[in-house]
Scaffold this active site. Structure first.
Site, PDB file in Angstrom:
ATOM      1  N   GLY A 177       0.840  -1.188   0.000  1.00 12.24           N
ATOM      2  CA  GLY A 177       0.000   0.000   0.000  1.00 12.24           C
ATOM      3  C   GLY A 177       0.877   1.240   0.000  1.00 12.24           C
ATOM      4  O   GLY A 177       1.996   1.203   0.509  1.00 12.24           O
ATOM      5  N   GLN A 225       3.015   9.946   1.298  1.00  9.10           N
ATOM      6  CA  GLN A 225       4.317   9.263   1.357  1.00  9.10           C
ATOM      7  C   GLN A 225       5.212   9.606   0.164  1.00  9.10           C
ATOM      8  O   GLN A 225       6.403   9.314   0.178  1.00  9.10           O
ATOM      9  CB  GLN A 225       4.127   7.751   1.426  1.00  9.10           C
ATOM     10  N   CYS A 283       5.879  -0.002   7.359  1.00 10.79           N
ATOM     11  CA  CYS A 283       5.529   1.175   6.559  1.00 10.79           C
ATOM     12  C   CYS A 283       6.756   1.581   5.765  1.00 10.79           C
ATOM     13  O   CYS A 283       7.850   1.645   6.316  1.00 10.79           O
ATOM     14  CB  CYS A 283       5.094   2.299   7.501  1.00 10.79           C
ATOM     15  N   LEU A 284       6.564   1.875   4.485  1.00 10.11           N
ATOM     16  CA  LEU A 284       7.705   2.245   3.644  1.00 10.11           C
ATOM     17  C   LEU A 284       8.366   3.529   4.126  1.00 10.11           C
ATOM     18  O   LEU A 284       9.544   3.756   3.866  1.00 10.11           O
ATOM     19  CB  LEU A 284       7.270   2.382   2.176  1.00 10.11           C
ATOM     20  N   HIS A 344      -4.540   1.380   7.377  1.00  9.67           N
ATOM     21  CA  HIS A 344      -3.186   1.926   7.546  1.00  9.67           C
ATOM     22  C   HIS A 344      -2.986   3.136   6.611  1.00  9.67           C
ATOM     23  O   HIS A 344      -2.474   4.174   7.036  1.00  9.67           O
ATOM     24  CB  HIS A 344      -2.165   0.815   7.232  1.00  9.67           C
ATOM     25  N   GLU A 345      -3.420   2.985   5.355  1.00 11.08           N
ATOM     26  CA  GLU A 345      -3.205   4.058   4.370  1.00 11.08           C
ATOM     27  C   GLU A 345      -4.100   5.266   4.636  1.00 11.08           C
ATOM     28  O   GLU A 345      -3.669   6.405   4.450  1.00 11.08           O
ATOM     29  CB  GLU A 345      -3.427   3.541   2.944  1.00 11.08           C
ATOM     30  N   HIS A 400      -2.651   7.583   7.003  1.00 13.33           N
ATOM     31  CA  HIS A 400      -1.689   8.518   6.397  1.00 13.33           C
ATOM     32  C   HIS A 400      -2.379   9.787   5.895  1.00 13.33           C
ATOM     33  O   HIS A 400      -1.819  10.879   5.990  1.00 13.33           O
ATOM     34  CB  HIS A 400      -0.966   7.866   5.213  1.00 13.33           C
TER      35      HIS A 400
HETATM   36 ZN    ZN Z   1       2.550   3.493   5.888  1.00 10.64          ZN
END
Ligand code: ZN
Length: 187
Positions: free
Chosen positions: A45, A50, A100-101, A142-143, A146
Site C-alpha cells: 500500500g 508518502q 511502513c515504507l 493503515h493508508e 496517512h
Molecule cells: Zn505506511
C-alpha cells in the site's frame, strides 16, 4: 517512474490531506507511478503523502511471490482509493504485524477492526461502497491513517512507543538505509 518516499519525521506525513476531483493534473500518470513505486519497494500500500503529496489518494495491491522462480506474479486485488471514507468499523479487532515504507526497519503488531464499511472513488471516479475484510481492510486502514496525518506507530502502547523512540528519532535525523529510494533532507 519510481518516486522517492518521504521518511518518518517529514511534515507532510503529519498533514491532513485534501480531497481531489477529476481536474487533478496528470492523475492517471500519478497513479501509475504510485503503483510502480509501491511494487518497487515491495510494499502492499502507498498513500500520496508518502510521496510528498498531501492529497487523499491511496494505491493498494498484492503480488504473489513464487519461491521457485524467485519472481513476482501478476498483481492481484489492486485498489485505487480516491477520497476514501470509513463509514463504519466492525466491532471485532485483531493484531497484525505492520510495517511502513516511510518507517524502515520497524515492524509492530497493531490492533485494528477486522472489517470496515468503506466508501471510495476508483481511478475512473466511480463510487464504491463495500464492507471489506482481510488484508484489504487492514491495508486500507493503515493508508487512510496517512491521509489524516497518522502513522502506525501512533497506535502502539506508550511502552512500545518509548522503546521505539530512538529508532524513530534516527529515521527523522536521516540515519537509516533502504534498498528503495527515499527522499533525503536537503536533497
Ligand atoms: Zn505506511
Amino acid at each position: 517512474m519510481i518516486l522517492p518516499i518521504v521518511p518518518y519525521g517529514s511534515p507532510v506525513l503529519r498533514k491532513t490531506s485534501e480531497p481531489i476531483d477529476k481536474s487533478y493534473p496528470n492523475l492517471k500518470e500519478l497513479i501509475a507511478n504510485m503503483y510502480e513505486t509501491m511494487y518497487g519497494a515491495d510494499g502492499v500500500g502507498l498513500a500520496a503523502p508518502q510521496i510528498d503529496l498531501p492529497i487523499r489518494l491511496v494505491v493498494i495491491g498484492f503480488r504473489p511471490y513464487d519461491e521457485k522462480t524467485e519472481t513476482y506474479g501478476e498483481p492481484q486485488e489492486e485498489h485505487t482509493l480516491i477520497n476514501p471514507v470509513i463509514l463504519e468499523s466492525g466491532s471485532e479487532k485483531d493484531y497484525f504485524n505492520e510495517g511502513c515504507l516511510s518507517i524502515p526497519d520497524i515492524h509492530e503488531d497493531v490492533l485494528r477492526p477486522t472489517t470496515i464499511c468503506l466508501r471510495w472513488l476508483d481511478e475512473n471516479f466511480e463510487q464504491h461502497e463495500e464492507t471489506i475484510g482481510g488484508l484489504f481492510a487492514r491495508v486500507a486502514q493503515h493508508e487512510i491513517d496517512h491521509l489524516d496525518g497518522k502513522v502506525f506507530t501512533d497506535r502502539l502502547s506508550p511502552l512500545r512507543k518509548t522503546m521505539l523512540r530512538r529508532k524513530l528519532n534516527d529515521i527523522t535525523a536521516g540515519k537509516f538505509s533502504t534498498r528503495y529510494r527515499m527522499k533525503r533532507k536537503n536533497k
